[in-house]
Structures are given as structure tokens and as C-alpha cells.
Scaffold this motif. Structure first.
Motif, mmCIF file in Angstrom:
data_model
loop_
_atom_site.group_PDB
_atom_site.id
_atom_site.type_symbol
_atom_site.label_atom_id
_atom_site.label_comp_id
_atom_site.label_asym_id
_atom_site.label_seq_id
_atom_site.Cartn_x
_atom_site.Cartn_y
_atom_site.Cartn_z
ATOM 1 N N UNK A 80 79.546 29.148 82.905
ATOM 2 C CA UNK A 80 80.126 30.320 83.540
ATOM 3 C C UNK A 80 79.668 31.649 82.944
ATOM 4 N N UNK A 81 78.824 31.583 81.900
ATOM 5 C CA UNK A 81 78.353 32.807 81.264
ATOM 6 C C UNK A 81 77.451 33.603 82.199
ATOM 7 N N UNK A 82 77.580 34.903 82.129
ATOM 8 C CA UNK A 82 76.761 35.807 82.940
ATOM 9 C C UNK A 82 76.486 37.038 82.086
ATOM 10 N N UNK A 83 75.228 37.229 81.682
ATOM 11 C CA UNK A 83 74.885 38.336 80.785
ATOM 12 C C UNK A 83 75.344 39.677 81.339
ATOM 13 N N UNK A 84 75.297 39.863 82.637
ATOM 14 C CA UNK A 84 75.724 41.133 83.225
ATOM 15 C C UNK A 84 77.203 41.414 82.946
ATOM 16 N N UNK A 85 78.017 40.356 82.888
ATOM 17 C CA UNK A 85 79.447 40.529 82.601
ATOM 18 C C UNK A 85 79.732 40.607 81.110
ATOM 19 N N UNK A 86 78.749 40.231 80.279
ATOM 20 C CA UNK A 86 78.970 40.202 78.826
ATOM 21 C C UNK A 86 78.674 41.531 78.148
ATOM 22 N N UNK A 87 78.327 42.534 78.895
ATOM 23 C CA UNK A 87 78.070 43.846 78.321
ATOM 24 C C UNK A 87 76.634 43.975 77.831
ATOM 25 N N UNK A 88 76.401 45.017 77.064
ATOM 26 C CA UNK A 88 75.042 45.348 76.625
ATOM 27 C C UNK A 88 74.605 44.582 75.392
ATOM 28 N N UNK A 89 75.545 44.064 74.613
ATOM 29 C CA UNK A 89 75.202 43.401 73.364
ATOM 30 C C UNK A 89 74.946 44.378 72.230
ATOM 31 N N UNK A 90 75.160 45.664 72.498
ATOM 32 C CA UNK A 90 74.938 46.680 71.463
ATOM 33 C C UNK A 90 76.086 46.649 70.453
ATOM 34 N N UNK A 91 75.747 46.569 69.183
ATOM 35 C CA UNK A 91 76.797 46.497 68.161
ATOM 36 C C UNK A 91 77.488 47.838 67.945
ATOM 37 N N UNK A 92 78.707 47.746 67.469
ATOM 38 C CA UNK A 92 79.452 48.905 66.994
ATOM 39 C C UNK A 92 79.670 48.698 65.507
ATOM 40 N N UNK A 93 79.946 49.759 64.805
ATOM 41 C CA UNK A 93 80.157 49.676 63.359
ATOM 42 C C UNK A 93 81.226 48.639 63.023
ATOM 43 N N UNK A 94 80.936 47.827 62.024
ATOM 44 C CA UNK A 94 81.878 46.831 61.490
ATOM 45 C C UNK A 94 82.327 45.787 62.509
ATOM 46 N N UNK A 95 81.517 45.529 63.531
ATOM 47 C CA UNK A 95 81.843 44.524 64.548
ATOM 48 C C UNK A 95 80.718 43.504 64.593
ATOM 49 N N UNK A 96 81.031 42.333 65.090
ATOM 50 C CA UNK A 96 80.046 41.249 65.172
ATOM 51 C C UNK A 96 79.199 41.337 66.438
ATOM 52 N N UNK A 97 78.028 40.738 66.348
ATOM 53 C CA UNK A 97 77.170 40.494 67.501
ATOM 54 C C UNK A 97 76.864 39.000 67.492
ATOM 55 N N UNK A 98 76.965 38.368 68.643
ATOM 56 C CA UNK A 98 76.743 36.938 68.792
ATOM 57 C C UNK A 98 75.495 36.696 69.636
#
Length: 117
Positions: free
Chosen positions: A62-80
Motif C-alpha cells: 500500500x506504500x505510495x511515495x507521493x503520499x509519503x512526502x518529500x523524504x527531506x529531513x528536519x533537525x533531530x528527526x529520523x529519515x527511513x
């Protein structure tokens, strides 16, 4: 289709393994990076034999990259970075999602892979 508890059920994507529609497996790999200390974590999971195979496969397919956002990190947050394969040697479908963009299902899937439980 895939098999669970001796029953054959239709697979939502109609996938097969080696032409056998009853033996669908999903291979999931995740790498988490970033966060406050910049620590990394990774995990792998094959859905075959997992008690929650239906939920795992539904979440993965059910994953859809368009719905998962940009993937751009924010300070002190994770990226998967999540890789999904239907064969161990297949080219993965890769998704990148930032912690702030996680929905409930994707967060559960990533945690399930990282913790193995």
C-alpha cells in the motif's frame, strides 16, 4: 495469492513467486538514520511465516511515495529508507520517508521491521 495458516488467499497485487500464486513472500529492509544523536538502525524481515503476514503485506504493497512526502529531513528527526522485494535477488522498490511524514500504517511497518516484533 499467498498462504496463511494452510489457506490460500488472493494477494492484493496478484503477485507470484516462481509462478506459484500461493507462495508470495515480501522481503523488507529498512535503514533509519538521523535523529538527535545521528544514530542509525537497520532491520530486515521476510513475511513468510509471520503471524501478521496479511497486515505486513498490505502495508508494504500500500506504500505510495507521493503520499509519503518529500523524504527531506528536519533537525533531530529520523529519515527511513525502505526497500521492498518480492524475491531475494529482485531489484527493490525503494521508498524514502521523513519521520514527520509518517502515517500510522507506515510507522507501524517500519517499527515492525526494525524491532522484529
Amino acid at each position: 495469492m499467498s498462504r496463511e495458516a494452510g489457506q490460500v488467499r488472493p494477494h492484493p497485487e496478484g503477485l507470484t513467486v516462481n509462478g506459484d500464486p500461493r507462495e508470495v513472500r515480501v522481503f523488507l529492509t529498512v535503514r533509519r538514520s538521523g535523529g538527535f544523536a545521528g544514530l542509525t538502525a537497520s532491520g530486515e524481515l521476510e513475511t513468510t511465516g509471520e503471524p501478521d503476514v496479511n497486515r505486513l503485506e498490505a502495508a508494504a504493497h500500500g506504500l505510495d511515495q507521493a503520499r509519503l512526502g518529500t523524504g527531506r529531513p528536519q533537525a533531530d528527526r529520523y529519515v527511513y529508507r525502505l526497500e521492498v522485494r518480492t524475491e531475494p535477488s529482485a531489484e527493490p522498490v525503494t521508498y524514502t520517508v521523513a519521520e514527520q511524514d509518517l502515517d500510522e500504517t507506515t510507522a507501524w511497518l517500519l517499527d515492525r521491521i526494525l524491532t522484529g516484533s
